[in-house]
Design a protein around this motif. Structure first.
Motif, mmCIF file in Angstrom:
data_model
loop_
_atom_site.group_PDB
_atom_site.id
_atom_site.type_symbol
_atom_site.label_atom_id
_atom_site.label_comp_id
_atom_site.label_asym_id
_atom_site.label_seq_id
_atom_site.Cartn_x
_atom_site.Cartn_y
_atom_site.Cartn_z
ATOM 1 N N CYS A 136 0.862 -1.183 0.000
ATOM 2 C CA CYS A 136 0.000 0.000 0.000
ATOM 3 C C CYS A 136 0.898 1.232 0.000
ATOM 4 O O CYS A 136 2.125 1.104 0.003
ATOM 5 C CB CYS A 136 -0.926 0.002 1.218
ATOM 6 N N SER A 137 0.291 2.394 0.009
ATOM 7 C CA SER A 137 1.077 3.627 0.048
ATOM 8 C C SER A 137 1.793 3.760 1.384
ATOM 9 O O SER A 137 1.312 3.276 2.412
ATOM 10 C CB SER A 137 0.173 4.834 -0.162
ATOM 11 N N VAL A 138 2.947 4.429 1.355
ATOM 12 C CA VAL A 138 3.736 4.657 2.558
ATOM 13 C C VAL A 138 4.045 6.142 2.649
ATOM 14 O O VAL A 138 4.499 6.743 1.677
ATOM 15 C CB VAL A 138 5.061 3.852 2.530
ATOM 16 N N LEU A 139 3.807 6.710 3.817
ATOM 17 C CA LEU A 139 4.171 8.093 4.087
ATOM 18 C C LEU A 139 5.340 8.078 5.067
ATOM 19 O O LEU A 139 5.211 7.557 6.179
ATOM 20 C CB LEU A 139 2.999 8.866 4.687
ATOM 21 N N ILE A 140 6.470 8.622 4.636
ATOM 22 C CA ILE A 140 7.630 8.728 5.511
ATOM 23 C C ILE A 140 7.684 10.162 6.007
ATOM 24 O O ILE A 140 7.937 11.088 5.240
ATOM 25 C CB ILE A 140 8.926 8.337 4.794
ATOM 26 N N VAL A 141 7.403 10.334 7.297
ATOM 27 C CA VAL A 141 7.319 11.646 7.908
ATOM 28 C C VAL A 141 8.710 12.129 8.277
ATOM 29 O O VAL A 141 9.473 11.401 8.914
ATOM 30 C CB VAL A 141 6.431 11.596 9.180
ATOM 31 N N SER A 142 9.043 13.349 7.884
ATOM 32 C CA SER A 142 10.331 13.917 8.246
ATOM 33 C C SER A 142 10.370 14.143 9.749
ATOM 34 O O SER A 142 9.569 14.892 10.295
ATOM 35 C CB SER A 142 10.555 15.239 7.516
ATOM 36 N N THR A 143 11.294 13.465 10.407
ATOM 37 C CA THR A 143 11.411 13.588 11.867
ATOM 38 C C THR A 143 12.783 14.121 12.259
ATOM 39 O O THR A 143 13.204 13.951 13.395
ATOM 40 C CB THR A 143 11.159 12.217 12.540
ATOM 41 N N ASP A 144 13.441 14.756 11.324
ATOM 42 C CA ASP A 144 14.804 15.253 11.562
ATOM 43 C C ASP A 144 14.852 16.609 12.251
ATOM 44 O O ASP A 144 15.917 17.089 12.568
ATOM 45 C CB ASP A 144 15.570 15.344 10.238
ATOM 46 N N ARG A 145 13.731 17.247 12.467
ATOM 47 C CA ARG A 145 13.747 18.588 13.060
ATOM 48 C C ARG A 145 14.124 18.548 14.501
ATOM 49 O O ARG A 145 14.024 17.713 15.237
ATOM 50 C CB ARG A 145 12.439 19.328 12.962
#
Length: 145
Positions: A136-145
């Motif tokens: 299925c679709s995958v959302l990779i959330v930017s967590t580098d902040r």
């Protein structure tokens, strides 16, 4: 049939950011939210009891710690107006997300970007494995902040 969104958590700050994004999508899409956390079983580990004089500390089984993590994440989601379903799974975290998503026929898996840079990216990480193996679709959330 309602869409299902699967998000993983280990209780970390970066996982909390991914959870917040999954909550945002679940609300916007009127989708079910499924929170997943995995643990590696402790084989042969001795859990002590107060009557066990040979062991001075009490161990908490890994699955109990994971249950606490998903319960806290679920409370956060409920406070945000959602009714999540939680899953604690024995095994590899990426496999746990993939398996739950497959079982549900999920439309989206949400993971944080932790492990997408440096040596972990080369050696393997949850977002890397999920993004290459999901059906299925995958959302990779930017967590580098």
């Amino acid at each position: 049939m309602t869409d299902a969104i699967v998000v993983g958590t280990d209780g970390s700050e970066t996982a909390t950011r991914a959870l917040a994004e999954a909550m945002r999508y679940a609300k916007a899409l009127d989708a079910e939210l499924h929170i997943v956390s995995a643990f590696e079983p402790i084989h042969g580990a001795k859990v002590s009891s107060p009557s066990d004089a040979a062991v001075e500390h009490q161990s908490v089984p890994a699955d109990a710690q994971v249950r606490t993590v998903v319960d806290e994440a679920a409370a956060h989601a409920r406070a945000g107006g959602l009714e999540p379903t939680t899953h604690t799974v024995s095994g590899d975290p990426a496999d746990a997300l993939l398996d739950v998503a497959d079982e549900l026929g999920a439309s989206l898996i949400v993971v944080g970007s932790r492990g997408m840079h440096g040596m972990k990216r080369v050696l393997g990480s949850v977002p890397n494995k999920v993004s290459h193996s999901a059906r299925c679709s995958v959302l990779i959330v930017s967590t580098d902040r």
